[in-house]
Scaffold this motif. Structure first.
Motif, PDB file in Angstrom:
ATOM      1  N   THR A 181     -11.145  -4.303  -2.603  1.00  0.00           N
ATOM      2  CA  THR A 181     -11.173  -3.047  -3.349  1.00  0.00           C
ATOM      3  C   THR A 181     -10.963  -3.278  -4.842  1.00  0.00           C
ATOM      4  O   THR A 181     -10.000  -3.926  -5.257  1.00  0.00           O
ATOM      5  CB  THR A 181     -10.080  -2.108  -2.831  1.00  0.00           C
ATOM      6  OG1 THR A 181     -10.283  -1.909  -1.424  1.00  0.00           O
ATOM      7  CG2 THR A 181     -10.118  -0.772  -3.549  1.00  0.00           C
ATOM      8  N   GLU A 203      -3.522  -0.366  -5.638  1.00  0.00           N
ATOM      9  CA  GLU A 203      -4.684   0.078  -4.877  1.00  0.00           C
ATOM     10  C   GLU A 203      -5.682  -1.052  -4.664  1.00  0.00           C
ATOM     11  O   GLU A 203      -6.552  -0.945  -3.795  1.00  0.00           O
ATOM     12  CB  GLU A 203      -5.366   1.242  -5.591  1.00  0.00           C
ATOM     13  CG  GLU A 203      -4.538   2.523  -5.577  1.00  0.00           C
ATOM     14  CD  GLU A 203      -5.226   3.664  -6.292  1.00  0.00           C
ATOM     15  OE1 GLU A 203      -5.061   4.816  -5.858  1.00  0.00           O
ATOM     16  OE2 GLU A 203      -5.945   3.395  -7.293  1.00  0.00           O
ATOM     17  N   HIS A 204      -5.588  -2.136  -5.442  1.00  0.00           N
ATOM     18  CA  HIS A 204      -6.448  -3.290  -5.220  1.00  0.00           C
ATOM     19  C   HIS A 204      -6.100  -3.942  -3.887  1.00  0.00           C
ATOM     20  O   HIS A 204      -4.927  -4.035  -3.519  1.00  0.00           O
ATOM     21  CB  HIS A 204      -6.309  -4.316  -6.349  1.00  0.00           C
ATOM     22  CG  HIS A 204      -6.921  -3.864  -7.637  1.00  0.00           C
ATOM     23  ND1 HIS A 204      -6.195  -3.239  -8.635  1.00  0.00           N
ATOM     24  CD2 HIS A 204      -8.198  -3.946  -8.095  1.00  0.00           C
ATOM     25  CE1 HIS A 204      -7.001  -2.951  -9.650  1.00  0.00           C
ATOM     26  NE2 HIS A 204      -8.223  -3.378  -9.351  1.00  0.00           N
ATOM     27  N   GLN A 262      -3.389  -7.049  -8.270  1.00  0.00           N
ATOM     28  CA  GLN A 262      -2.542  -5.856  -8.310  1.00  0.00           C
ATOM     29  C   GLN A 262      -1.708  -5.729  -9.579  1.00  0.00           C
ATOM     30  O   GLN A 262      -0.973  -4.750  -9.731  1.00  0.00           O
ATOM     31  CB  GLN A 262      -1.667  -5.812  -7.056  1.00  0.00           C
ATOM     32  CG  GLN A 262      -2.481  -5.542  -5.800  1.00  0.00           C
ATOM     33  CD  GLN A 262      -1.641  -5.488  -4.540  1.00  0.00           C
ATOM     34  OE1 GLN A 262      -0.442  -5.773  -4.551  1.00  0.00           O
ATOM     35  NE2 GLN A 262      -2.278  -5.134  -3.430  1.00  0.00           N
ATOM     36  N   MET A 315       0.847  -1.182   0.000  1.00  0.00           N
ATOM     37  CA  MET A 315       0.000   0.000   0.000  1.00  0.00           C
ATOM     38  C   MET A 315       0.881   1.230   0.000  1.00  0.00           C
ATOM     39  O   MET A 315       1.728   1.398   0.867  1.00  0.00           O
ATOM     40  CB  MET A 315      -0.922   0.002   1.228  1.00  0.00           C
ATOM     41  CG  MET A 315      -1.924   1.133   1.237  1.00  0.00           C
ATOM     42  SD  MET A 315      -3.193   0.903   2.522  1.00  0.00           S
ATOM     43  CE  MET A 315      -2.232   1.170   3.992  1.00  0.00           C
ATOM     44  N   SER A 316       0.710   2.171  -0.929  1.00  0.00           N
ATOM     45  CA  SER A 316       1.576   3.330  -1.057  1.00  0.00           C
ATOM     46  C   SER A 316       1.215   4.375  -0.016  1.00  0.00           C
ATOM     47  O   SER A 316       0.126   4.427   0.511  1.00  0.00           O
ATOM     48  CB  SER A 316       1.452   3.915  -2.464  1.00  0.00           C
ATOM     49  OG  SER A 316       0.163   4.465  -2.643  1.00  0.00           O
ATOM     50  N   MET A 363      -1.982   6.833  -0.749  1.00  0.00           N
ATOM     51  CA  MET A 363      -3.258   6.224  -1.103  1.00  0.00           C
ATOM     52  C   MET A 363      -4.414   7.209  -0.954  1.00  0.00           C
ATOM     53  O   MET A 363      -4.508   7.940   0.041  1.00  0.00           O
ATOM     54  CB  MET A 363      -3.516   4.996  -0.228  1.00  0.00           C
ATOM     55  CG  MET A 363      -4.843   4.313  -0.522  1.00  0.00           C
ATOM     56  SD  MET A 363      -5.022   2.726   0.308  1.00  0.00           S
ATOM     57  CE  MET A 363      -4.010   1.684  -0.725  1.00  0.00           C
ATOM     58  N   ARG A 364      -5.285   7.234  -1.953  1.00  0.00           N
ATOM     59  CA  ARG A 364      -6.442   8.121  -1.941  1.00  0.00           C
ATOM     60  C   ARG A 364      -7.422   7.731  -0.839  1.00  0.00           C
ATOM     61  O   ARG A 364      -7.528   6.566  -0.475  1.00  0.00           O
ATOM     62  CB  ARG A 364      -7.136   8.088  -3.299  1.00  0.00           C
ATOM     63  CG  ARG A 364      -6.296   8.683  -4.424  1.00  0.00           C
ATOM     64  CD  ARG A 364      -6.980   8.489  -5.763  1.00  0.00           C
ATOM     65  NE  ARG A 364      -6.994   7.098  -6.179  1.00  0.00           N
ATOM     66  CZ  ARG A 364      -7.933   6.549  -6.939  1.00  0.00           C
ATOM     67  NH1 ARG A 364      -8.973   7.271  -7.332  1.00  0.00           N
ATOM     68  NH2 ARG A 364      -7.852   5.290  -7.302  1.00  0.00           N
ATOM     69  N   VAL A 412      -9.165   2.452 -10.256  1.00  0.00           N
ATOM     70  CA  VAL A 412      -8.341   1.772  -9.253  1.00  0.00           C
ATOM     71  C   VAL A 412      -7.113   1.237  -9.974  1.00  0.00           C
ATOM     72  O   VAL A 412      -7.227   0.481 -10.944  1.00  0.00           O
ATOM     73  CB  VAL A 412      -9.115   0.637  -8.557  1.00  0.00           C
ATOM     74  CG1 VAL A 412      -8.192  -0.135  -7.621  1.00  0.00           C
ATOM     75  CG2 VAL A 412     -10.296   1.196  -7.778  1.00  0.00           C
ATOM     76  N   TRP A 454     -10.314  -0.243   1.563  1.00  0.00           N
ATOM     77  CA  TRP A 454      -9.471  -1.267   2.189  1.00  0.00           C
ATOM     78  C   TRP A 454      -9.994  -1.608   3.584  1.00  0.00           C
ATOM     79  O   TRP A 454     -10.033  -2.786   3.965  1.00  0.00           O
ATOM     80  CB  TRP A 454      -8.019  -0.770   2.276  1.00  0.00           C
ATOM     81  CG  TRP A 454      -7.234  -0.994   1.015  1.00  0.00           C
ATOM     82  CD1 TRP A 454      -7.590  -0.663  -0.254  1.00  0.00           C
ATOM     83  CD2 TRP A 454      -5.941  -1.601   0.918  1.00  0.00           C
ATOM     84  NE1 TRP A 454      -6.612  -1.004  -1.150  1.00  0.00           N
ATOM     85  CE2 TRP A 454      -5.576  -1.579  -0.446  1.00  0.00           C
ATOM     86  CE3 TRP A 454      -5.053  -2.131   1.847  1.00  0.00           C
ATOM     87  CZ2 TRP A 454      -4.365  -2.094  -0.911  1.00  0.00           C
ATOM     88  CZ3 TRP A 454      -3.832  -2.635   1.389  1.00  0.00           C
ATOM     89  CH2 TRP A 454      -3.499  -2.622   0.031  1.00  0.00           C
ATOM     90  N   SER A 475      -5.233  -2.727 -13.700  1.00  0.00           N
ATOM     91  CA  SER A 475      -5.841  -1.425 -13.413  1.00  0.00           C
ATOM     92  C   SER A 475      -7.228  -1.406 -14.036  1.00  0.00           C
ATOM     93  O   SER A 475      -7.469  -2.094 -15.040  1.00  0.00           O
ATOM     94  CB  SER A 475      -4.996  -0.277 -13.971  1.00  0.00           C
ATOM     95  OG  SER A 475      -3.755  -0.179 -13.298  1.00  0.00           O
ATOM     96  N   VAL A 516      -9.980   4.999  -1.584  1.00  0.00           N
ATOM     97  CA  VAL A 516      -9.375   3.678  -1.678  1.00  0.00           C
ATOM     98  C   VAL A 516      -9.030   3.156  -0.288  1.00  0.00           C
ATOM     99  O   VAL A 516      -9.271   1.984   0.032  1.00  0.00           O
ATOM    100  CB  VAL A 516      -8.130   3.713  -2.580  1.00  0.00           C
ATOM    101  CG1 VAL A 516      -7.424   2.367  -2.583  1.00  0.00           C
ATOM    102  CG2 VAL A 516      -8.524   4.113  -3.996  1.00  0.00           C
TER     103      VAL A 516
END
Length: 394
Positions: A108, A127-128, A134, A1-2, A5-6, A123, A13, A137, A9
């Motif tokens: 997600t 982000e999945h 992952q 997970m970055s 992350m928005r 997504v 999660w 997209s 999103v």
């Protein structure tokens, strides 16, 4: 997970984890087998516009090594189109016809997120929620019934990094709008004779989470009412047999002696609505009334807690201190809260505690900790929130 992350999103999660989705799982549930899928698909309203969607977006998906999918309003994939090689790759993550991509089952993903939020979403790869997805997209947007605005399903395109660009989202949205326009044209074509309505005027009122009511009259005229007119409209809509001036004054004002003020407000409201919609002696609405809070009450009465919570945008007129409004607001809020607690469903409890109105609800946090058990990855987050509330309360 970055780290970047928005918010939507990250919220997804949390919902996925609370619902018990395993991030390491490879596939998703099949909720429509072959025979059920065939019948459900043929009876679905989107069946009549699927050839258009396939021609407009499906062909583009095949050309760029992507997959186009159309789901119903429950997240079940009714059509999945792409080249044979791409479809074989999609099968490895369970992205097949009959599978269900609701976030609570699949984690997600763009179709599930668009379904819940009711808006276009993209997504991208990491982000999945599930690891197996992952590498993909996706971009998805809802499709609505052109007359009722009810959600019919979701249109999605899934592929490689080329999908995660604004042009793809614009193309998906354009295809969905074309499908809605085609559905509207079909309705007009089938309306061979004009129909004269005898049902009388219809009012649609939206109040949940709003400080001012949004009123739609006969699906033609929309207006935003003042806070006071919003209160009066709610109280009259909740009393179909009408209210006397004294009864209405008691429900609107916290102090006595406001009858003259109320009459002035009612005159202004009548000027907005028209004499034919607001009658007096007793004061009442002369129209069919539909409201978002009334729909939520019906959903609770039917035991559909999940749908009620999904449609709950917040308490009724949250800034209002009118006694009648406070009573209606508290009744609905506490009824929904009690239903969420009684459900013992981790994802419903998590949705409540992640809302602005439920973030400090100690009892629901406790119920969520009990529901998720000791091995859930959500346990540390829930314990942390309970510790925060313990500090605040002490």
């Amino acid at each position: 997970m970055s780290d970047g992350m928005r918010a939507e999103v990250a919220d997804s999660w949390h919902l996925s984890a609370a619902a018990g989705v395993d991030a390491a799982s490879v596939e998703v549930p099949i909720t429509l087998d072959a025979s059920d899928l065939r019948d459900h698909r043929s009876a679905h309203p989107l069946a009549q516009v699927f050839p258009l969607l396939d021609d407009v977006l499906g062909r583009a998906a095949r050309d760029c090594g992507a997959v186009m999918a159309v789901s119903d309003a429950a997240g079940q994939l009714l059509w999945v189109c792409g080249s044979p090689s791409t479809l074989r790759q999609a099968e490895k993550i369970g992205f097949v016809e009959g599978s269900n991509w609701d976030e609570r089952l699949a984690g997600t993903n763009a179709p599930g997120l668009a379904l819940r939020l009711g808006q276009p979403v993209q997504v991208r790869r990491a982000e999945h929620f599930r690891h197996s997805v992952q590498q993909w997209s996706c971009a998805a947007t809802p499709i609505h019934d052109p007359t009722s605005s009810n959600l019919l399903g979701v249109l999605d395109i899934t592929g490689n990094d080329d999908i995660a660009v604004p042009q793809t989202m614009a193309m998906v949205r354009a295809a969905a709008r074309m499908a809605e326009a085609e559905l509207a044209r079909d309705l007009l074509t089938r309306a061979a004779q004009p129909v004269v309505s005898t049902a009388g005027p219809q009012l649609v009122i939206e109040l949940l989470g709003r400080h001012e009511a949004l009123l739609n009259i006969d699906a033609r005229h929309s207006m935003r009412l003042s806070p006071r007119h919003s209160e009066i409209l709610l109280l009259l809509a909740s009393a179909p047999h009408g209210l006397s001036g004294d009864e209405l004054a008691v429900l609107v004002y916290e102090d006595d002696g406001a009858s003259s003020t109320l009459r002035a407000e009612l005159n202004r409201l009548r000027n907005l609505l028209g004499d034919d919609l607001l009658a007096s002696r007793p004061y009442r609405l002369c129209a069919g009334v539909a409201g978002d809070w009334l729909a939520l009450e019906a959903q609770l009465a039917a035991g559909d807690v999940r749908r009620a919570l999904r449609h709950y945008r917040g308490p009724i007129l949250p800034r209002s201190s009118a006694p009648g409004v406070v009573r209606l607001r508290d009744q609905l809020h506490h009824s929904l809260r009690a239903a969420v607690l009684a459900s013992k469903e981790p994802d419903l409890l998590s949705t409540w505690t992640r809302s602005s109105w439920g973030a400090d609800d100690y009892d629901v946090w406790l119920a969520q900790r009990e529901a998720i058990g000791t091995v859930s990855p959500m346990r540390s987050l829930v314990d942390g929130q309970l510790a925060r509330l313990d500090r605040d309360l002490s």
